[in-house]
Write a protein that holds these residues in place. Structure first.
Motif: not given
Length: 127
Positions: A6-9, A20, A22, A36, A38, A80, A94, A121, A123
């Motif tokens: 995961e990335s974007g947090g 986000l 994946c 997804w 959390r 995404y 997440y 990641t 958030v």
């Protein structure tokens, strides 16, 4: 070996947006449903959204319906989660997870129905 990253947090103000990603490897993405999830401090992990494999559908929890959008790009092996109108209660780690085959309503947002998980990641929605 199934791998998800995961990335974007990040930190965002209430009302803001984040996307986000994946990134997956080691398997054929369109054979799998991707969910997804959390987890907020002191709370259980909860399902947020799921996009099934090419034969299935899309699901959202009531808490994010109308604000979050899940999508997949099989050519890029990436799923995404576009998150708009973020609220403080959206804060948490997440995770994305993979499940072979179709994800139906009864399993799509259930964590223990998923086989492989990413590392998560963070958030944070705060002013």
């Amino acid at each position: 070996q199934l791998q998800l990253v995961e990335s974007g947090g990040g930190l965002v103000q209430p009302g803001g947006s984040l996307r986000l990603s994946c990134a997956t490897s080691g398997f054929t993405l369109d054979h799998y449903a991707i969910g997804w999830f959390r987890q907020a401090p002191g709370k259980e992990r909860e399902g947020v959204s799921c996009i099934s494999n090419s034969d299935g559908g899309i699901y959202y929890s009531d808490s994010v319906k109308g604000r979050f959008t899940i999508s997949r790009d099989n050519a890029k092996n990436t799923v995404y989660l576009q998150m708009n109108s973020l609220k403080p209660e959206d804060t948490g780690v997440y995770y994305c997870a993979a499940r072979l085959g179709i994800a139906t309503m009864d399993v799509a947002l259930t964590p223990n129905k998923y086989r492989a998980w990413g590392q998560g990641t963070q958030v944070t929605v705060s002013s």
